[in-house]
Design an enzyme around this catalytic site. Structure first.
Site, PDB file in Angstrom:
ATOM      1  N   TRP A 180      37.407  40.739  40.139  1.00 35.42           N
ATOM      2  CA  TRP A 180      38.450  41.025  41.138  1.00 35.42           C
ATOM      3  C   TRP A 180      39.803  40.475  40.693  1.00 35.42           C
ATOM      4  O   TRP A 180      40.833  40.847  41.215  1.00 35.42           O
ATOM      5  CB  TRP A 180      38.069  40.449  42.511  1.00 35.42           C
ATOM      6  CG  TRP A 180      38.087  38.936  42.618  1.00 35.42           C
ATOM      7  CD1 TRP A 180      37.519  38.050  41.749  1.00 35.42           C
ATOM      8  CD2 TRP A 180      38.709  38.147  43.633  1.00 35.42           C
ATOM      9  NE1 TRP A 180      37.725  36.763  42.169  1.00 35.42           N
ATOM     10  CE2 TRP A 180      38.456  36.779  43.335  1.00 35.42           C
ATOM     11  CE3 TRP A 180      39.444  38.441  44.780  1.00 35.42           C
ATOM     12  CZ2 TRP A 180      38.918  35.726  44.124  1.00 35.42           C
ATOM     13  CZ3 TRP A 180      39.891  37.377  45.575  1.00 35.42           C
ATOM     14  CH2 TRP A 180      39.635  36.046  45.238  1.00 35.42           C
ATOM     15  N   ASP A 181      39.771  39.575  39.718  1.00 35.94           N
ATOM     16  CA  ASP A 181      41.002  39.007  39.161  1.00 35.94           C
ATOM     17  C   ASP A 181      42.017  40.113  38.873  1.00 35.94           C
ATOM     18  O   ASP A 181      43.219  39.947  39.071  1.00 35.94           O
ATOM     19  CB  ASP A 181      40.711  38.275  37.836  1.00 35.94           C
ATOM     20  CG  ASP A 181      39.599  37.238  37.933  1.00 35.94           C
ATOM     21  OD1 ASP A 181      38.701  37.410  38.769  1.00 35.94           O
ATOM     22  OD2 ASP A 181      39.624  36.271  37.158  1.00 35.94           O
TER      23      ASP A 181
ATOM     24  N   GLU B  90      33.118  30.309  45.965  1.00 36.45           N
ATOM     25  CA  GLU B  90      31.750  30.453  45.440  1.00 36.45           C
ATOM     26  C   GLU B  90      30.893  29.200  45.631  1.00 36.45           C
ATOM     27  O   GLU B  90      29.743  29.170  45.196  1.00 36.45           O
ATOM     28  CB  GLU B  90      31.797  30.856  43.971  1.00 36.45           C
ATOM     29  CG  GLU B  90      32.384  32.252  43.790  1.00 36.45           C
ATOM     30  CD  GLU B  90      32.499  32.665  42.339  1.00 36.45           C
ATOM     31  OE1 GLU B  90      32.288  31.814  41.453  1.00 36.45           O
ATOM     32  OE2 GLU B  90      32.824  33.843  42.096  1.00 36.45           O
TER      33      GLU B  90
ATOM     34  N   LYS C 284      35.342  25.769  46.469  1.00 38.30           N
ATOM     35  CA  LYS C 284      35.694  25.843  45.051  1.00 38.30           C
ATOM     36  C   LYS C 284      37.146  26.298  44.926  1.00 38.30           C
ATOM     37  O   LYS C 284      37.893  25.850  44.066  1.00 38.30           O
ATOM     38  CB  LYS C 284      34.760  26.844  44.368  1.00 38.30           C
ATOM     39  CG  LYS C 284      35.008  27.031  42.888  1.00 38.30           C
ATOM     40  CD  LYS C 284      34.035  28.060  42.317  1.00 38.30           C
ATOM     41  CE  LYS C 284      34.264  28.292  40.840  1.00 38.30           C
ATOM     42  NZ  LYS C 284      33.468  29.418  40.331  1.00 38.30           N
ATOM     43  N   GLN C 285      37.544  27.259  45.769  1.00 42.00           N
ATOM     44  CA  GLN C 285      38.865  27.871  45.625  1.00 42.00           C
ATOM     45  C   GLN C 285      39.328  28.432  46.954  1.00 42.00           C
ATOM     46  O   GLN C 285      38.549  28.516  47.912  1.00 42.00           O
ATOM     47  CB  GLN C 285      38.794  29.000  44.603  1.00 42.00           C
ATOM     48  CG  GLN C 285      37.869  30.140  44.997  1.00 42.00           C
ATOM     49  CD  GLN C 285      37.403  30.946  43.803  1.00 42.00           C
ATOM     50  OE1 GLN C 285      36.369  30.639  43.231  1.00 42.00           O
ATOM     51  NE2 GLN C 285      38.155  31.961  43.430  1.00 42.00           N
TER      52      GLN C 285
HETATM   53  C1  BGC Z   1      35.936  32.340  40.113  1.00 47.75           C
HETATM   54  C2  BGC Z   1      36.042  33.807  40.459  1.00 47.75           C
HETATM   55  C3  BGC Z   1      36.690  34.542  39.309  1.00 47.75           C
HETATM   56  C4  BGC Z   1      35.971  34.264  38.000  1.00 47.75           C
HETATM   57  C5  BGC Z   1      36.655  34.897  36.803  1.00 47.75           C
HETATM   58  C6  BGC Z   1      35.201  32.176  38.809  1.00 47.75           C
HETATM   59  O1  BGC Z   1      35.154  30.828  38.457  1.00 47.75           O
HETATM   60  O2  BGC Z   1      35.271  31.635  41.120  1.00 47.75           O
HETATM   61  O3  BGC Z   1      36.796  33.976  41.627  1.00 47.75           O
HETATM   62  O4  BGC Z   1      36.695  35.905  39.565  1.00 47.75           O
HETATM   63  O5  BGC Z   1      35.918  32.882  37.794  1.00 47.75           O
HETATM   64  O6  BGC Z   1      37.946  34.397  36.647  1.00 47.75           O
END
Ligand code: BGC
Length: 759
Positions: free
Chosen positions: A336-337, A476, A576-577
């Site tokens: 999704w980035d 996550e 986490k984010q």
């Molecule tokens: C993040 C995801 C991201 C992926 C790739 C993961 O660590 O939690 O949101 O899409 O890294 O960058």
């Protein structure tokens, strides 16, 4: 040449070889080459990747971006001594990547263990003018005495992805004393790669070729007098193909002919041509700041450099990998980035590239439909990680517990479904910024309808309403929850947008509209509490919180997982984010500024920022809420993910999304760009360190330049635009200048604010 900043590697250090190999990587969206040194170091990971060239090396392996045969290595022998910076002495050192023309340059003086001094200078670029072309030069000058120099270089197909070999050698050839060629095939026989190289020395040498053990090498031996410079020039042409319309011989012959046509022009001319292609990129997208912190401008140039180098603008069948084309992290997969972190930059600077990225999803709809069907849902469930085929590529297992031998399952492919709505969000954002009706009619509507259908089937009847169960939101560290706010709101936006655009484009379908109406009125949208805090999901608020300061101090390293199992983390208020904050960022019109402030205050202390996607988003929301200084602090932390002191932060490649967020942090944060109900809003407020900010912007048929300096905002536009400045809607054409202070007075209703047309 434009006066742009340089990215420098301050000193030779074995510990940071791979970090600089990633951040100083060269690329053009077609290929990327890690900035490794010519000479060999055991810790150094070489890498050359072609966008979209993926392969699965074995039954239990994951499809990954193929690390191609190496062309950058050069063994240098000086008076019988192997040149390596691990011995002898470095008397002077300079290494930099020039953003203006894309050239990576190293110049050093080395004293060998025998006490002889030599100057070595190397240059390299990947052409933005002729995409398959790489050009390199290595110059050697003995400084003390006449020297015997031996140089060995060629095409080294012993290169692997951490031991996984993807290519079989079909042929290796030498032509005309100067040309070498290796032709390879992926082991599944679906793609061929031809690497052709031309090596020329500035002085006659004793030369021969060898082809052995997957290496084809040109050997040159010569003598140079003291002060005499000898230069090896190596031009390489890297092509691949999937279709077999031509025979392998013709494919290889054509590749060689292409290289020969370019080789006759020489390094300097080819560099000038590539530099003028870069000049256009900088003109169309450079963000300039006058800051007391020199690093701020460098960070913005770094971001635009990599955003260009990582994006396959030439090929809508490829998209952007999580590490761009700079390393093997995340196997080169697309997340999704791309839609949420990378697409905005393209949308507002090169909208045709944003279109191409959306076409990648559209072309991959069959895989997404298939994934939905397999799980018993309608519509399209896009894979959490994808590569070339559009199939789900998320590895089934992540790290292994080496004590139990049990592998940890990766849950994202099963439940991180928000990617479906993220893609729909990007489709809407694209149309709003471009009004590209053709795209909406031919691809956009299909994407919106298929994604909306997915959500309508995915929602379940519970508690007298529709709910979305068993998902993972952007955070996550919180898995398998019901009614993740981010997911529910984005799904709602997805279905509402599908309904709206179908009506707008005369494609109404009675059954779809009825289902959509039902979904939109009955889907549970978590509500903010009295303080304005939106619950992240049904159970989050009831979980205990712990002190996260020691984990936050090591953000990005996932140290929490050393102390707690994932299951334990899941049962605590640990993010986490950005999750709810991410939602506030993407759908700003759905939330009041007070709610955004409340969510920042509640969730930030509970967020470790273990993902590189987190800090900059907090920075943007802080800036939008008026706290520019905290916004700036988060923005700088986001910059430090790749450009900070940690020698290993980017070993496996740069953080692509974080580079997108460097651009977004400034444009959507400090310049306050938001699209609200389809209209462009700007509300610039600069951090205290900044005196001036200027940037180009594409909006529909207009090219704008926005400049904020001290108290004055200037907008130059090639076509009339309607926009809302600091909350007041107005029309701008030509060049107009507003004073921020006057504007603030006018907003409070005491002055007229028409803006001034400058001569
Ligand atoms: C993040 C995801 C991201 C992926 C790739 C993961 O660590 O939690 O949101 O899409 O890294 O960058």
């Amino acid at each position: 040449m434009l006066n742009l900043s340089l990215l420098t590697d301050p000193a030779f250090c074995p510990h940071s070889l791979n970090k600089y190999a990633s951040i100083m990587a060269c690329g053009n969206g077609y290929m990327g080459i890690r900035a490794t040194h010519e000479e060999e170091y055991t810790q150094q990971t070489r890498g050359m990747y072609l966008a979209g060239l993926y392969h699965r090396a074995g039954r239990n392996e994951t499809c990954e971006l193929v690390n191609l045969p190496d062309i950058t290595g050069i063994d240098v022998e000086l008076d019988g001594e192997n040149f390596t910076l691990l011995s002898g002495e470095i008397l002077s050192w300079q290494r930099e990547l020039a953003f203006a023309n894309g050239e990576l340059h190293r110049s050093l003086i080395w004293r060998s263990p025998e006490g002889r001094r030599y100057r070595l200078e190397s240059r390299r670029f990947v052409s933005l003018d002729a995409l398959p072309l790489v050009a390199m030069q290595l110059s050697i000058t003995p400084l003390d005495a006449s020297s015997q120099i031996v140089l060995k270089t060629g095409i080294d197909a012993t290169q692997t992805n951490s031991g996984r070999q993807h290519l079989d050698e079909i042929s290796v050839r030498v032509f005309d004393q100067h040309y070498l060629q290796g032709v390879y095939e992926t082991q599944d026989r679906t793609a061929e790669v031809a690497i052709s190289a031309c090596c020329r020395l500035s002085k006659d040498s004793d030369s021969c070729f060898t082809a052995k053990n997957r290496r084809i090498t040109a050997h040159h031996a010569l003598t140079a007098s003291p002060g005499e410079t000898v230069t090896l020039e190596k031009l390489v042409w890297v092509t691949h193909r999937r279709d077999r319309a031509l025979s392998t011989e013709t494919f290889a012959r054509n590749a060689l002919a292409d290289l020969q046509a370019y080789a006759s022009q020489g390094y300097a001319t080819l560099l000038a041509r590539s530099a003028s292609a870069w000049e256009k990129v900088w003109r169309d997208s450079r963000v300039e700041v006058a800051s007391t912190q020199e690093w701020d401008q460098r960070a913005l140039d770094y971001a635009v450099w990599h955003l260009t180098a990582m994006t396959p603008a030439h090929d809508e069948r490829s998209s952007i990998a999580a590490k761009g084309l700079t390393g093997e992290g995340y196997k080169g997969h697309v997340f999704w980035d791309t839609e949420i972190f990378l697409l905005p930059f393209h949308l507002f600077t090169r909208p045709q590239v944003a279109r191409s990225l959306l076409r990648y999803r559209w072309l991959n709809l069959p895989g997404a439909r298939e994934k939905a069907r397999r799980n018993g849902w309608p519509g399209a469930l896009f894979p959490w990680e994808s590569a070339a085929s559009g199939q789900e590529e998320t590895p089934e297992f992540a790290a292994i517990n080496i004590r139990t031998g049990i592998r940890q399952k990766v849950a994202s492919a099963l439940a991180e479904h928000h990617i479906v709505a993220d893609i729909a969000w990007a489709v809407v954002a694209y149309w709003q910024a471009t009004h590209d009706d053709d795209f909406m009619r031919s691809e956009g509507l299909t994407l919106l309808m298929e994604t909306a259908s997915f959500w309508m089937g995915r929602a379940t009847e519970a508690n007298g309403r529709l709910e979305i169960h068993d998902v993972i939101g952007p955070d996550e560290y919180t898995e398998h929850v019901n009614n993740n706010a981010y997911t529910n709101y984005l799904a709602w936006h997805n279905v509402a947008s599908a309904r709206r655009f179908m009506t707008m484009f005369g494609r109404e379908d009675a059954r779809f509209t009825e289902n959509a109406n039902r979904f939109l009125t009955r889907l549970w949208l978590p509500e903010a509490n009295a303080e304005g805090v939106l619950p992240q999901d049904d159970t989050f608020m009831a979980k205990p919180a712990i002190d996260l300061s020691r984990y936050k101090a090591k953000a990005g390293k996932q140290t929490i997982l050393l102390d707690y199992s994932r299951a334990e983390v899941n049962e605590m208020q640990i993010l986490k984010q950005a999750d709810v904050v991410m939602l506030n960022y993407l759908l700003p019109e759905r939330f009041t500024p007070q709610q955004c402030v409340a969510n920042l205050a509640f969730y930030e202390p509970r967020t470790i920022h273990d993902s590189s996607l987190s800090k900059a988003i907090h920075g943007i929301v802080f800036a939008r809420c008026g706290d520019t200084e905290r916004g700036y602090a988060f923005w700088r932390d986001g910059v430090a993910i790749d450009l900070g002191d940690d020698p290993h932060s980017s070993d496996e490649g740069i953080h692509a999304a974080a580079t997108g967020a460097i651009w977004s942090g400034v444009i959507q944060g400090f310049a306050g760009l938001q699209v609200v109900e389809g209209e462009l809003h700007l509300a610039p407020k600069l951090p205290a360190h900044w005196r001036r900010l200027t940037f180009p912007l594409r909006w529909r048929n207009a090219r704008l330049r926005v400049t904020l300096e001290d108290d004055l905002l200037t907008i130059d536009t090639t076509a009339p635009v309607t926009l809302t400045l600091w909350g007041k809607t107005l029309n701008a054409s030509g060049r107009q200048v507003w004073s921020y202070k006057d504007f603030m007075t006018s907003v409070t209703g005491t002055a007229t604010m028409e803006g001034r047309h400058d001569a």
